[in-house]
Write a protein that holds these residues in place. Sequence first.
Motif, short mmCIF file in Angstrom:
data_model
loop_
_atom_site.label_atom_id
_atom_site.label_comp_id
_atom_site.label_asym_id
_atom_site.label_seq_id
_atom_site.Cartn_x
_atom_site.Cartn_y
_atom_site.Cartn_z
N PRO A 136 -1.26 23.31 -9.63
CA PRO A 136 -1.45 24.58 -8.90
C PRO A 136 -0.77 25.72 -9.62
N PRO A 137 -1.41 26.86 -9.76
CA PRO A 137 -0.77 28.00 -10.43
C PRO A 137 0.27 28.64 -9.52
N GLY A 138 1.13 29.43 -10.12
CA GLY A 138 2.08 30.21 -9.34
C GLY A 138 1.37 31.31 -8.56
N LEU A 139 2.10 31.94 -7.67
CA LEU A 139 1.48 32.95 -6.82
C LEU A 139 0.93 34.10 -7.64
N ALA A 140 1.73 34.59 -8.60
CA ALA A 140 1.26 35.71 -9.41
C ALA A 140 0.05 35.33 -10.26
N THR A 141 0.10 34.13 -10.84
CA THR A 141 -1.03 33.67 -11.64
C THR A 141 -2.28 33.48 -10.78
N TYR A 142 -2.09 32.94 -9.60
CA TYR A 142 -3.24 32.74 -8.71
C TYR A 142 -3.86 34.08 -8.31
N LEU A 143 -3.04 35.07 -8.05
CA LEU A 143 -3.57 36.39 -7.72
C LEU A 143 -4.38 36.96 -8.88
N ALA A 144 -3.88 36.79 -10.12
CA ALA A 144 -4.64 37.27 -11.28
C ALA A 144 -5.96 36.51 -11.43
N ASP A 145 -5.97 35.23 -11.11
CA ASP A 145 -7.21 34.46 -11.20
C ASP A 145 -8.24 34.93 -10.17
N VAL A 146 -7.79 35.16 -8.95
CA VAL A 146 -8.71 35.60 -7.91
C VAL A 146 -9.25 37.00 -8.21
N ALA A 147 -8.44 37.82 -8.91
CA ALA A 147 -8.85 39.19 -9.21
C ALA A 147 -9.76 39.28 -10.43
N LEU A 148 -10.15 38.15 -11.01
CA LEU A 148 -11.07 38.17 -12.16
C LEU A 148 -12.40 38.80 -11.72
N ARG A 149 -12.77 39.91 -12.35
CA ARG A 149 -13.88 40.71 -11.85
C ARG A 149 -15.18 40.43 -12.60
N ALA A 150 -16.25 40.87 -11.98
CA ALA A 150 -17.59 40.79 -12.57
C ALA A 150 -18.34 42.06 -12.19
N LYS A 151 -19.07 42.59 -13.12
CA LYS A 151 -19.80 43.84 -12.89
C LYS A 151 -20.85 43.65 -11.80
N GLY A 152 -20.87 44.63 -10.87
CA GLY A 152 -21.82 44.58 -9.77
C GLY A 152 -21.25 43.97 -8.50
N TYR A 153 -20.01 43.48 -8.52
CA TYR A 153 -19.39 42.88 -7.33
C TYR A 153 -18.04 43.56 -7.12
N ALA A 154 -18.00 44.47 -6.15
CA ALA A 154 -16.80 45.30 -5.94
C ALA A 154 -16.27 45.21 -4.52
N ASP A 155 -16.65 44.17 -3.73
CA ASP A 155 -16.17 44.03 -2.36
C ASP A 155 -14.78 43.41 -2.33
N ASP A 156 -14.20 43.42 -1.14
CA ASP A 156 -12.90 42.75 -0.95
C ASP A 156 -13.03 41.27 -1.28
N ARG A 157 -11.91 40.71 -1.75
CA ARG A 157 -11.90 39.30 -2.11
C ARG A 157 -10.76 38.59 -1.40
N THR A 158 -11.09 37.49 -0.78
CA THR A 158 -10.09 36.63 -0.15
C THR A 158 -10.42 35.19 -0.52
N ALA A 159 -9.41 34.46 -0.99
CA ALA A 159 -9.62 33.09 -1.45
C ALA A 159 -8.43 32.24 -1.04
N VAL A 160 -8.71 31.04 -0.56
CA VAL A 160 -7.69 30.06 -0.17
C VAL A 160 -7.94 28.81 -1.01
N GLY A 161 -6.96 28.46 -1.85
CA GLY A 161 -7.07 27.29 -2.71
C GLY A 161 -6.14 26.18 -2.25
N VAL A 162 -6.62 24.94 -2.27
CA VAL A 162 -5.84 23.77 -1.88
C VAL A 162 -5.89 22.79 -3.04
N TRP A 163 -4.73 22.57 -3.68
CA TRP A 163 -4.62 21.66 -4.82
C TRP A 163 -4.09 20.32 -4.33
N GLU A 164 -4.84 19.26 -4.59
CA GLU A 164 -4.43 17.92 -4.18
C GLU A 164 -3.60 17.28 -5.28
N ALA A 165 -2.47 16.69 -4.90
CA ALA A 165 -1.59 16.04 -5.88
C ALA A 165 -2.22 14.74 -6.36
#
Length: 519
Positions: A490-519
């Motif tokens: 599992p990434p750290g909180l800051a790294t996870y936020l940067a991953d979720v913020a990875l953008r793509a042209k044409g998609y500018a809505d709010d983003r919410t993501a919940v990740g669950v990493w299994e050990a």
Amino acid sequence: MSQQGDRPATTDDWWGRLYDESARDTGPAGTPDDTIDDRFDSAADTLGGGDDLPSTRTYGHAVDAIAVDDDEDDAGDDEDEGVGPASRPPAWWESPGGRPVTRTPAPAPESAPAPAPEPSVPTPAPVAPAPLTPRPRAPWEPPPAAFDPTDPAADPTPPPAAPRDPRAADPRPPAPPPPPPPAPAPAARISHVGDSPPTYEPEPTALPAADAEELDQLVADTVLDGARYGTYTLRAASLRGDSARYRGEPRRDALLTARFGAGPGALVLVAVATGARATEGAHLSAADACRWIGGAVGRSHSRLAEDIRAGRRGDLKSGLHRLTDRTYGKLRARAAELGRDPEEYTASLRCLLLSADPDCRTRVFFGVGGGGLFRLRDGAWQDLEPLVPEPSAIRGAPVVGYGSVPTGAGAATEQTPDGDRLTMDLEITKAPGPLVEEPVPPPPEPFRFRASVARPGDTLLLTSVGLAEPLRGVPALGDELAARWADGEPPGLATYLADVALRAKGYADDRTAVGVWEA
């Protein structure tokens, strides 16, 4: 030494301390010309002085005769019979090539008995200094000066090095280890996918407008949370979209993370809601949906946690369906209080229920509205979104009392003798409904439910519409996230936020993501 004068002695007078009148003298001089010079000459003769000094002096009561090679007898004062030039090594000031000096004790006078000799103090033999071992030059010391052949004091022959004991430690400091090879530079993390960057800037530009009396209705640009229970690690992030950041609009996505209970029986709820687009107060309806579903789950968390551990999927589906319906009922009531249509004050709602029991790997999803549910397994994404039936498949037969008047068999029993139509079989009269010219509006969004068993190494991802759409429409986004999360850690909180913020042209809505990493 009274013959030398009566100079008073003081503390700071070295002359007085040397020639103190109170000190006992060695005895009266044998000749009237006993002076300091005479005594100096006598001492020099006693120690083996040159031929130009007087050779005979007499002091004290004991007289020693010193015979030299020219048969000249010198008398001296020496009460130690065991100490003499013949029994001691030459002093440092004596010449090795001087005359041999022999010393024989002289007989004491008959008139006076000879005093008892004092115990002799042996003179220690001189110890030759040990040869100096050349010390290696330290790295911080300057190099030795070059040999100058014109310098008479310079010795061009270096001293022989002492043999080194192989068992002894090396006095030289250890050489520093060679520097490690430079590590390869990590690959630069991209901020967007696609051939061109998005239209808007990646950072916030404008803040939403605020009301001094309703500051509690403000929402932050970004929310970040995380936890670890049982065999899974939770990461959750919600951030404002690029278009809302540019226009100064509030974030329409709401995120709630809550734990109910303690120990293995605890239950973790993560709720994601998105307010209706282009409606006033959309962020408030999303926050209400999360708050009300959280309260409903919290009041029933013990039963829900037990059903999850026991795998009662049927009970879970029906129970969570009722809790979701109650939440939307409260949203419709709130819209009526505000004088607005229910469609204007509503939100899509998606939730995850996770048990804190390490032995339970059942993950439960439920909700209403759009979004995404994905699973990363063995480096590939799987879309777990439950299938939604077509609206025509869930309309069913006409409901009695709604729509056109039924005809055919049984129609007479559904009317009163006066021709009024009955509502169900409760014998309650109701006026005929109005004529419906437009098609009947589609039913509300169906309830979604899915329970799955996680495997070690899986990553479950629950998203709002703002991230689900680019994940389905831009394959490069899913490939990039799969590469970043390929190691299963599992990434750290800051790294996870940067991953979720990875953008793509044409998609500018709010983003919410919940990740669950299994050990």
